[in-house]
Design a protein around this motif. Sequence first.
Motif, PDB file in Angstrom:
ATOM      1  N   VAL A  52       0.836  -1.200   0.000  1.00  0.00           N
ATOM      2  CA  VAL A  52       0.000   0.000   0.000  1.00  0.00           C
ATOM      3  C   VAL A  52       0.873   1.254   0.000  1.00  0.00           C
ATOM      4  O   VAL A  52       0.605   2.208  -0.740  1.00  0.00           O
ATOM      5  N   HIS A  53       1.919   1.257   0.812  1.00  0.00           N
ATOM      6  CA  HIS A  53       2.817   2.427   0.827  1.00  0.00           C
ATOM      7  C   HIS A  53       3.476   2.596  -0.541  1.00  0.00           C
ATOM      8  O   HIS A  53       3.572   3.718  -1.048  1.00  0.00           O
ATOM      9  N   LEU A  54       3.912   1.497  -1.135  1.00  0.00           N
ATOM     10  CA  LEU A  54       4.556   1.570  -2.446  1.00  0.00           C
ATOM     11  C   LEU A  54       3.573   2.067  -3.504  1.00  0.00           C
ATOM     12  O   LEU A  54       3.956   2.790  -4.428  1.00  0.00           O
ATOM     13  N   GLY A  55       2.301   1.693  -3.348  1.00  0.00           N
ATOM     14  CA  GLY A  55       1.280   2.214  -4.244  1.00  0.00           C
ATOM     15  C   GLY A  55       1.130   3.719  -4.092  1.00  0.00           C
ATOM     16  O   GLY A  55       0.947   4.446  -5.082  1.00  0.00           O
ATOM     17  N   MET A  56       1.218   4.199  -2.867  1.00  0.00           N
ATOM     18  CA  MET A  56       1.110   5.634  -2.609  1.00  0.00           C
ATOM     19  C   MET A  56       2.305   6.394  -3.190  1.00  0.00           C
ATOM     20  O   MET A  56       2.155   7.523  -3.678  1.00  0.00           O
ATOM     21  N   VAL A  57       3.462   5.782  -3.126  1.00  0.00           N
ATOM     22  CA  VAL A  57       4.644   6.405  -3.734  1.00  0.00           C
ATOM     23  C   VAL A  57       4.435   6.555  -5.233  1.00  0.00           C
ATOM     24  O   VAL A  57       4.757   7.587  -5.827  1.00  0.00           O
ATOM     25  N   ARG A  58       3.862   5.512  -5.856  1.00  0.00           N
ATOM     26  CA  ARG A  58       3.543   5.602  -7.282  1.00  0.00           C
ATOM     27  C   ARG A  58       2.536   6.725  -7.543  1.00  0.00           C
ATOM     28  O   ARG A  58       2.656   7.471  -8.527  1.00  0.00           O
ATOM     29  N   MET A  59       1.549   6.867  -6.675  1.00  0.00           N
ATOM     30  CA  MET A  59       0.556   7.930  -6.824  1.00  0.00           C
ATOM     31  C   MET A  59       1.222   9.303  -6.758  1.00  0.00           C
ATOM     32  O   MET A  59       0.919  10.197  -7.561  1.00  0.00           O
ATOM     33  N   LYS A  60       2.121   9.478  -5.819  1.00  0.00           N
ATOM     34  CA  LYS A  60       2.851  10.755  -5.688  1.00  0.00           C
ATOM     35  C   LYS A  60       3.604  11.074  -6.984  1.00  0.00           C
ATOM     36  O   LYS A  60       3.536  12.211  -7.492  1.00  0.00           O
ATOM     37  N   GLN A 264      -7.278  19.912 -10.800  1.00  0.00           N
ATOM     38  CA  GLN A 264      -6.486  19.279  -9.750  1.00  0.00           C
ATOM     39  C   GLN A 264      -7.141  17.988  -9.262  1.00  0.00           C
ATOM     40  O   GLN A 264      -6.461  16.991  -9.015  1.00  0.00           O
ATOM     41  N   ARG A 265      -8.461  17.998  -9.153  1.00  0.00           N
ATOM     42  CA  ARG A 265      -9.168  16.783  -8.748  1.00  0.00           C
ATOM     43  C   ARG A 265      -8.970  15.670  -9.780  1.00  0.00           C
ATOM     44  O   ARG A 265      -8.780  14.511  -9.424  1.00  0.00           O
ATOM     45  N   ALA A 266      -9.034  16.039 -11.044  1.00  0.00           N
ATOM     46  CA  ALA A 266      -8.871  15.048 -12.109  1.00  0.00           C
ATOM     47  C   ALA A 266      -7.474  14.433 -12.059  1.00  0.00           C
ATOM     48  O   ALA A 266      -7.313  13.213 -12.231  1.00  0.00           O
ATOM     49  N   TRP A 267      -6.464  15.267 -11.853  1.00  0.00           N
ATOM     50  CA  TRP A 267      -5.089  14.759 -11.744  1.00  0.00           C
ATOM     51  C   TRP A 267      -4.960  13.791 -10.561  1.00  0.00           C
ATOM     52  O   TRP A 267      -4.400  12.705 -10.696  1.00  0.00           O
ATOM     53  N   LEU A 268      -5.477  14.208  -9.429  1.00  0.00           N
ATOM     54  CA  LEU A 268      -5.361  13.393  -8.216  1.00  0.00           C
ATOM     55  C   LEU A 268      -6.111  12.077  -8.370  1.00  0.00           C
ATOM     56  O   LEU A 268      -5.602  11.016  -8.002  1.00  0.00           O
ATOM     57  N   GLN A 269      -7.315  12.118  -8.928  1.00  0.00           N
ATOM     58  CA  GLN A 269      -8.099  10.896  -9.094  1.00  0.00           C
ATOM     59  C   GLN A 269      -7.410   9.938 -10.050  1.00  0.00           C
ATOM     60  O   GLN A 269      -7.377   8.719  -9.817  1.00  0.00           O
ATOM     61  N   ALA A 270      -6.863  10.471 -11.135  1.00  0.00           N
ATOM     62  CA  ALA A 270      -6.168   9.619 -12.108  1.00  0.00           C
ATOM     63  C   ALA A 270      -4.943   8.964 -11.476  1.00  0.00           C
ATOM     64  O   ALA A 270      -4.678   7.775 -11.695  1.00  0.00           O
ATOM     65  N   ALA A 271      -4.200   9.735 -10.682  1.00  0.00           N
ATOM     66  CA  ALA A 271      -3.011   9.195 -10.013  1.00  0.00           C
ATOM     67  C   ALA A 271      -3.399   8.123  -9.001  1.00  0.00           C
ATOM     68  O   ALA A 271      -2.734   7.088  -8.871  1.00  0.00           O
ATOM     69  N   ALA A 272      -4.500   8.351  -8.285  1.00  0.00           N
ATOM     70  CA  ALA A 272      -4.975   7.376  -7.302  1.00  0.00           C
ATOM     71  C   ALA A 272      -5.410   6.085  -7.994  1.00  0.00           C
ATOM     72  O   ALA A 272      -5.085   4.979  -7.544  1.00  0.00           O
ATOM     73  N   ASP A 273      -6.149   6.210  -9.097  1.00  0.00           N
ATOM     74  CA  ASP A 273      -6.617   5.026  -9.825  1.00  0.00           C
ATOM     75  C   ASP A 273      -5.445   4.190 -10.339  1.00  0.00           C
ATOM     76  O   ASP A 273      -5.467   2.957 -10.259  1.00  0.00           O
ATOM     77  N   GLU A 274      -4.419   4.866 -10.851  1.00  0.00           N
ATOM     78  CA  GLU A 274      -3.248   4.141 -11.342  1.00  0.00           C
ATOM     79  C   GLU A 274      -2.523   3.450 -10.196  1.00  0.00           C
ATOM     80  O   GLU A 274      -2.024   2.329 -10.336  1.00  0.00           O
ATOM     81  N   SER A 275      -2.461   4.108  -9.050  1.00  0.00           N
ATOM     82  CA  SER A 275      -1.766   3.519  -7.903  1.00  0.00           C
ATOM     83  C   SER A 275      -2.501   2.286  -7.397  1.00  0.00           C
ATOM     84  O   SER A 275      -1.882   1.338  -6.907  1.00  0.00           O
ATOM     85  N   SER A 276      -3.821   2.277  -7.523  1.00  0.00           N
ATOM     86  CA  SER A 276      -4.618   1.131  -7.100  1.00  0.00           C
ATOM     87  C   SER A 276      -4.297  -0.095  -7.939  1.00  0.00           C
ATOM     88  O   SER A 276      -4.109  -1.202  -7.409  1.00  0.00           O
ATOM     89  N   VAL A 277      -4.234   0.068  -9.246  1.00  0.00           N
ATOM     90  CA  VAL A 277      -3.915  -1.044 -10.145  1.00  0.00           C
ATOM     91  C   VAL A 277      -2.511  -1.564  -9.851  1.00  0.00           C
ATOM     92  O   VAL A 277      -2.276  -2.779  -9.774  1.00  0.00           O
ATOM     93  N   TYR A 278      -1.572  -0.644  -9.673  1.00  0.00           N
ATOM     94  CA  TYR A 278      -0.179  -1.018  -9.391  1.00  0.00           C
ATOM     95  C   TYR A 278      -0.079  -1.773  -8.067  1.00  0.00           C
ATOM     96  O   TYR A 278       0.597  -2.803  -7.966  1.00  0.00           O
ATOM     97  N   GLN A 279      -0.790  -1.294  -7.039  1.00  0.00           N
ATOM     98  CA  GLN A 279      -0.736  -1.928  -5.723  1.00  0.00           C
ATOM     99  C   GLN A 279      -1.304  -3.331  -5.748  1.00  0.00           C
ATOM    100  O   GLN A 279      -0.803  -4.235  -5.057  1.00  0.00           O
TER     101      GLN A 279
END
Length: 336
Positions: A52-60, A264-279
């Motif tokens: 989960v932490h590694l997924g968050m790093v990807r999101m960042k 900004q919301r769109a950027w954040l949501q897209a980054a979160a969605d990608e991090s979910s798949v990666y995690q």
Amino acid sequence: MDRKSISFLALGLVLGALVCSAVFSFLASGGGVGANTRVLKLAHGLDTSHPVHLGMVRMKERLEELSSGSMTIDIYPSGVLGSEVQCIEQLQSGVLAMSKTSTAAMESFIPELGVFGVPYLFRDEGHFWNVLDSEIGHDLLAVGESTGLRGLCYYDAGSRNFYSTKKPIREPRDLVGMKIRVQNSRMAIAMVEALGGSPTPIAWGELYSSLAQGVVDGAENNPPSFESSRHYEVCKYFTPDAHTRVPDLLMIGTKVWNSLSEEQRAWLQAAADESSVYQRELWAVKTRESLEAVQEAGVEIVDCDPALFQAACEPIRATLEGTPVAPWLAKIEEAE
């Protein structure tokens, strides 16, 4: 003082002034972040090697790419900013932007999320992710907005399974007379009671000693947590009954969410969605490695029939009629 000493003194003063100026500029800009960069604080209780932490790093990383550096995330792991409940409260107040939380911790804030604790709700892993990726899953992420909390995405926390110290758990009657550690969740307590066991809420950090000293006879969790906690050292029986599949939630406070622009919301949501798949990919690998590791350490993976456990828990459904969980329970059960 001779001319040479004066020259060195002057040079030193100039260099000192330049260094001070550089340090001041660095601090004024947020420690290397641009002065106009929006920094979001994210806290969680997991260690830095956790998927989960590694997924968050990807999101960042993806947020910085998508926003061309105008947004970033500061991640605070290992509970340094407080417990799950404390972090949730900080989301509501706007002190913290985001946090990872379990659905058990969210039940007292958003009762509808208690649906994830209903035992044997999901037929298998495919059904689980089909629901979470569907409109049902998206609606559940937004259901808590009136309480100041909004979900961004789900992270895989696998299935929860029983493990025990003294004897294998092959069917519900094996749980009779056994004290089983559970999370402080009404649904988890009801489940163990329905199976004939004695549910015992104990803090996660105290569980190893409680198992070793016989305060409880077993517990339940996912394979990576079973391994990383070293509970396999005292629990030599692992029963893969998959009684619940509870995701981790990435939550954002609505005070922070509402302060962001649509872009900004769109950027954040897209980054979160990608991090979910990666995690999810990382979690699958970690689960496989954890099961192999505990078996090598002498743990028996117990044969069991989940249908027997599911039948014993069926009466729980009747107790949920008229609760905030009921409508979501019906939707999930009808979903493909």
